[in-house]
Write a protein that holds these residues in place. Structure first.
Motif, PDB file in Angstrom:
ATOM      1  N   UNK A  54       0.814  -1.218   0.000  1.00 42.21           N
ATOM      2  CA  UNK A  54       0.000   0.000   0.000  1.00 42.21           C
ATOM      3  C   UNK A  54       0.839   1.256   0.000  1.00 42.21           C
ATOM      4  N   UNK A  55       2.034   1.164   0.580  1.00 40.25           N
ATOM      5  CA  UNK A  55       2.959   2.294   0.597  1.00 40.25           C
ATOM      6  C   UNK A  55       2.436   3.490   1.376  1.00 40.25           C
ATOM      7  N   UNK A 146       7.500   2.825 -13.149  1.00 38.38           N
ATOM      8  CA  UNK A 146       8.025   3.510 -11.970  1.00 38.38           C
ATOM      9  C   UNK A 146       6.961   3.754 -10.914  1.00 38.38           C
ATOM     10  N   UNK A 147       5.723   3.390 -11.203  1.00 40.06           N
ATOM     11  CA  UNK A 147       4.648   3.591 -10.239  1.00 40.06           C
ATOM     12  C   UNK A 147       4.771   2.589  -9.096  1.00 40.06           C
ATOM     13  N   UNK A 148       4.549   3.057  -7.865  1.00 36.83           N
ATOM     14  CA  UNK A 148       4.674   2.208  -6.687  1.00 36.83           C
ATOM     15  C   UNK A 148       3.440   2.332  -5.802  1.00 36.83           C
ATOM     16  N   UNK A 149       3.341   1.432  -4.809  1.00 39.70           N
ATOM     17  CA  UNK A 149       2.227   1.487  -3.865  1.00 39.70           C
ATOM     18  C   UNK A 149       0.880   1.471  -4.562  1.00 39.70           C
ATOM     19  N   UNK A 150      -0.050   2.268  -4.046  1.00 35.66           N
ATOM     20  CA  UNK A 150      -1.383   2.315  -4.629  1.00 35.66           C
ATOM     21  C   UNK A 150      -1.388   2.944  -6.019  1.00 35.66           C
ATOM     22  N   UNK A 151      -0.354   3.697  -6.371  1.00 36.53           N
ATOM     23  CA  UNK A 151      -0.263   4.237  -7.729  1.00 36.53           C
ATOM     24  C   UNK A 151      -0.034   3.127  -8.745  1.00 36.53           C
ATOM     25  N   UNK A 152       0.494   1.993  -8.282  1.00 31.18           N
ATOM     26  CA  UNK A 152       0.746   0.863  -9.168  1.00 31.18           C
ATOM     27  C   UNK A 152      -0.392  -0.158  -9.141  1.00 31.18           C
ATOM     28  N   UNK A 153      -1.361   0.065  -8.321  1.00 33.74           N
ATOM     29  CA  UNK A 153      -2.434  -0.899  -8.054  1.00 33.74           C
ATOM     30  C   UNK A 153      -3.760  -0.183  -8.208  1.00 33.74           C
ATOM     31  N   UNK A 154      -4.831  -0.893  -8.417  1.00 29.50           N
ATOM     32  CA  UNK A 154      -6.134  -0.247  -8.568  1.00 29.50           C
ATOM     33  C   UNK A 154      -7.156  -0.918  -7.661  1.00 29.50           C
ATOM     34  N   UNK A 155      -8.256  -0.221  -7.433  1.00 29.24           N
ATOM     35  CA  UNK A 155      -9.323  -0.788  -6.609  1.00 29.24           C
ATOM     36  C   UNK A 155      -9.894  -2.036  -7.271  1.00 29.24           C
ATOM     37  N   UNK A 156      -9.957  -2.033  -8.605  1.00 28.79           N
ATOM     38  CA  UNK A 156     -10.478  -3.194  -9.331  1.00 28.79           C
ATOM     39  C   UNK A 156      -9.557  -4.406  -9.151  1.00 28.79           C
ATOM     40  N   UNK A 157      -8.255  -4.169  -9.212  1.00 27.70           N
ATOM     41  CA  UNK A 157      -7.312  -5.267  -9.003  1.00 27.70           C
ATOM     42  C   UNK A 157      -7.378  -5.788  -7.572  1.00 27.70           C
ATOM     43  N   UNK A 158      -7.530  -4.883  -6.625  1.00 29.36           N
ATOM     44  CA  UNK A 158      -7.626  -5.288  -5.222  1.00 29.36           C
ATOM     45  C   UNK A 158      -8.876  -6.134  -4.985  1.00 29.36           C
ATOM     46  N   UNK A 159      -9.988  -5.731  -5.581  1.00 33.90           N
ATOM     47  CA  UNK A 159     -11.227  -6.494  -5.412  1.00 33.90           C
ATOM     48  C   UNK A 159     -11.110  -7.870  -6.072  1.00 33.90           C
ATOM     49  N   UNK A 160     -10.466  -7.911  -7.232  1.00 29.30           N
ATOM     50  CA  UNK A 160     -10.254  -9.195  -7.900  1.00 29.30           C
ATOM     51  C   UNK A 160      -9.393 -10.112  -7.026  1.00 29.30           C
ATOM     52  N   UNK A 161      -8.339  -9.556  -6.437  1.00 33.37           N
ATOM     53  CA  UNK A 161      -7.465 -10.337  -5.562  1.00 33.37           C
ATOM     54  C   UNK A 161      -8.225 -10.822  -4.335  1.00 33.37           C
ATOM     55  N   UNK A 162      -9.084  -9.973  -3.783  1.00 33.95           N
ATOM     56  CA  UNK A 162      -9.882 -10.373  -2.614  1.00 33.95           C
ATOM     57  C   UNK A 162     -10.783 -11.560  -2.968  1.00 33.95           C
ATOM     58  N   UNK A 163     -11.435 -11.488  -4.111  1.00 36.87           N
ATOM     59  CA  UNK A 163     -12.327 -12.565  -4.527  1.00 36.87           C
ATOM     60  C   UNK A 163     -11.558 -13.858  -4.775  1.00 36.87           C
ATOM     61  N   UNK A 164     -10.390 -13.731  -5.383  1.00 37.03           N
ATOM     62  CA  UNK A 164      -9.560 -14.914  -5.621  1.00 37.03           C
ATOM     63  C   UNK A 164      -9.122 -15.548  -4.297  1.00 37.03           C
TER      64      UNK A 164
END
Length: 215
Positions: A54-55, A146-164
């Protein structure tokens, strides 16, 4: 048939905190998953600066939710970095399945003694597969520049990971032995024939070393 016990659903503050975490399930925070860390923050006063994926942006999110002051990321738990995806060198994979068991989002496909491969869209870059690989054939590819933390991640990706991850947990729960009623007569235990996996891995490692010498 009795159901296998599962973790209670998060509520209130813990639910809001969990929603602000990147859901990589990497365990770098010191807890077994993002939900456990969220619960610890909400009910045990755990620090909010223990999530490297999350950074700094993630800490700011948690500060806003909890009302606590934002603090720098505690580097004891890691450093903020880009989004990565695991990659398996299939030429050296021995098919031990240890990485499959370690993956929290079932992002690795393969079978015993067959080469494995990573499904990039399901991989969170948690790195849990790397230390368990006996032949060091897993590496990480940076996919966010060069994007890190939440700048490199999205809410959609986080939700997909949660479901997985939830699907992964449910699959594990279904594979657990069924709990019988206290008054039920227990059947005589049947000895389980367990293959010597350590010996199999040792043999595969010896074969891999021979291949390396011949190249």
């Amino acid at each position: 048939m009795p159901e296998t016990p599962t973790k209670p659903a998060l509520t209130g503050l813990a639910f809001s905190i969990d929603a602000a975490l990147p859901q990589t399930q990497c365990q770098r925070c010191g807890y077994p998953d993002c939900a456990s860390y969220a619960q610890a923050i909400a009910s045990e006063g755990a620090p909010i600066n223990q999530c490297p994926p999350g950074g700094e942006a993630g800490i700011a999110r948690l500060a806003a939710i909890t009302g606590r002051p934002a603090e720098p990321l505690n580097h004891k738990f890691g450093i903020e970095g880009p989004l990565t995806v695991a990659r398996i060198d299939e030429d050296w994979c021995i098919g031990c399945t240890l990485c499959i068991k370690a993956c929290p989002t079932d992002a690795i496909l393969g079978a015993n003694k067959r080469m494995h491969s990573v499904i990039p869209q399901h991989c969170t870059g948690c790195e849990l597969c790397i230390p368990v690989c006996p032949v060091d054939c897993i590496s990480l590819d940076v996919v966010s520049g060069e994007r890190t933390g939440w700048d490199a991640w999205s809410a959609q990706q986080a939700e997909h990971a949660r479901q997985r991850y939830h699907a992964h947990q449910q699959r594990l729960a279904r594979s657990q032995p069924t709990v019988t009623a206290p008054n039920a007569q227990a059947a005589a235990p049947v000895p389980e024939v367990v293959p010597d996996k350590k010996a199999a891995i040792a043999a595969a490692l010896a074969k891999a070393r021979q291949l390396r010498k011949s190249n």
